[in-house]
Design an enzyme around this catalytic site. Structure first.
Site, PDB file in Angstrom:
ATOM      1  N   ASP A 128       0.816  -1.216   0.000  1.00 34.11           N
ATOM      2  CA  ASP A 128       0.000   0.000   0.000  1.00 34.11           C
ATOM      3  C   ASP A 128       0.852   1.271   0.000  1.00 34.11           C
ATOM      4  OD1 ASP A 128      -2.237  -1.553   0.082  1.00 34.11           O
ATOM      5  OD2 ASP A 128      -3.076  -0.654   1.890  1.00 34.11           O
ATOM      6  N   HIS A 145      -5.792   3.423  -4.445  1.00 36.24           N
ATOM      7  CA  HIS A 145      -5.801   3.565  -2.980  1.00 36.24           C
ATOM      8  C   HIS A 145      -6.163   5.013  -2.599  1.00 36.24           C
ATOM      9  CE1 HIS A 145      -5.028   2.396   1.075  1.00 36.24           C
ATOM     10  NE2 HIS A 145      -3.845   2.946   1.214  1.00 36.24           N
ATOM     11  N   HIS A 151      -5.713  10.125   0.277  1.00 36.97           N
ATOM     12  CA  HIS A 151      -5.382   9.349   1.474  1.00 36.97           C
ATOM     13  C   HIS A 151      -5.456  10.258   2.707  1.00 36.97           C
ATOM     14  CE1 HIS A 151      -3.425   6.265   3.966  1.00 36.97           C
ATOM     15  NE2 HIS A 151      -3.552   5.438   2.963  1.00 36.97           N
ATOM     16  N   HIS A 211       3.821  -2.485   3.096  1.00 33.88           N
ATOM     17  CA  HIS A 211       4.043  -1.132   2.549  1.00 33.88           C
ATOM     18  C   HIS A 211       5.445  -1.102   1.952  1.00 33.88           C
ATOM     19  CE1 HIS A 211       0.858  -0.575   5.538  1.00 33.88           C
ATOM     20  NE2 HIS A 211       0.466   0.454   4.806  1.00 33.88           N
TER      21      HIS A 211
HETATM   22 ZN   LIG Z   1      -2.820   3.442   2.980  1.00 35.66          ZN
END
Ligand SMILES: [Zn+2]
Length: 270
Positions: free
Chosen positions: A77, A131, A135, A226
């Site tokens: 991510d 995503h 964010h 990540h």
């Molecule tokens: Zn995230």
């Protein structure tokens, strides 16, 4: 946490709470009865909102349930926040010939090095998912229109640089709300969660992280990592060696869930 029972939806929790309150009024129950019912409804809603696998607000694909084979999928991510880190992760995936899915943030797809990495993710056979654009810490308070615009902005960037229109979406922080559900339903994206959160942004040591995963890993899992985490290039080979030794196979999220990752674009040459 797995999915909630089907009847345990946000709407039903609200309807249930008001119904029980109404019964309380008829039966002239004490004030603490209402507070108790409210606290139960609040707890269920909190869990449903913060646990992406609960399917409380919206359906999310978080693993392959009852999977007989030793297959898993891995996801990264928040790309492309640190392009040089992502490049190292891509080098290792290439060396082991492992497919992954990268859920990228639109605002991280701006400068030349970020775009170069995005293209590399695609050309090396990995999947790119949406995503969000912002964010933002306030994302969960956005209106459904704002979420829709935010999501489409990232779709367009990914399409502009790779020629592919993503269908996979992962909400920031894995939090779902009625507004996110509305927006993503309108766009028609598939929400992809995870069944094993590595906590790589919290745990500071590769060996601790490996041990955590060893205890939790199951067939059909989708793992969350990540690529910007500083020790990811040190951790990843340890993890992949373990996975191979245990006889697991890492396949794409699309293959694991049997879902199409991109919209089929009409070819002009047809
Ligand atoms: Zn995230």
């Amino acid at each position: 946490m797995g999915p909630f029972p089907k009847y345990l939806t946000f709407r039903n929790v609200l309807v249930g709470m008001f119904s029980i309150w109404a019964i309380g009024i008829i039966l002239k129950l004490a004030w603490w009865w209402y507070l108790l019912v409210f606290m139960v409804a609040l707890t269920i809603s909190y869990l449903g909102t913060t646990q992406i696998g609960s399917n409380f607000h919206m359906p999310a694909f978080c693993n392959l349930a009852n999977c007989k084979n030793k297959v898993i999928a891995i996801t990264f991510d928040d790309g492309v926040s640190k392009p040089e880190q992502s490049e190292k992760v891509l080098d290792i995936l290439k060396q082991y010939n492992i497919p992954a899915t990268f859920f990228c943030i639109g605002k991280n797809l701006v400068d030349e090095t970020q775009i170069k990495v995005l293209k590399r993710i695609d050309t090396e056979g990995h999947i790119i998912g949406n995503h969000s654009y912002s964010h933002s810490a306030f994302y969960d308070f956005y209106s459904s229109n704002k979420i829709e615009k935010d999501t489409l902005k990232t779709d367009r960037l990914i399409e502009q640089y790779t020629g592919k229109k993503p269908l996979f979406y992962r909400p920031p922080y894995g939090i779902t709300t009625p507004n996110i559900a509305k927006a993503i339903n309108r766009i028609g994206h598939k929400t992809i969660g995870w069944s094993l959160r590595s906590l790589d942004t919290v745990i500071k040591d590769p060996n601790t992280l490996i041990n955590r995963i060893k205890h939790k890993l199951k067939n059909g899992d989708i793992l969350l990592f990540h690529d910007h985490v500083s020790y990811m290039p040190a951790f990843l080979p340890l993890f992949l060696e373990y996975i191979l030794k245990e006889g697991y196979m890492i396949i794409g999220v699309d293959e694991l869930l049997d879902l199409r990752p991109y919209e089929q674009l009409h070819s002009a040459s047809l």
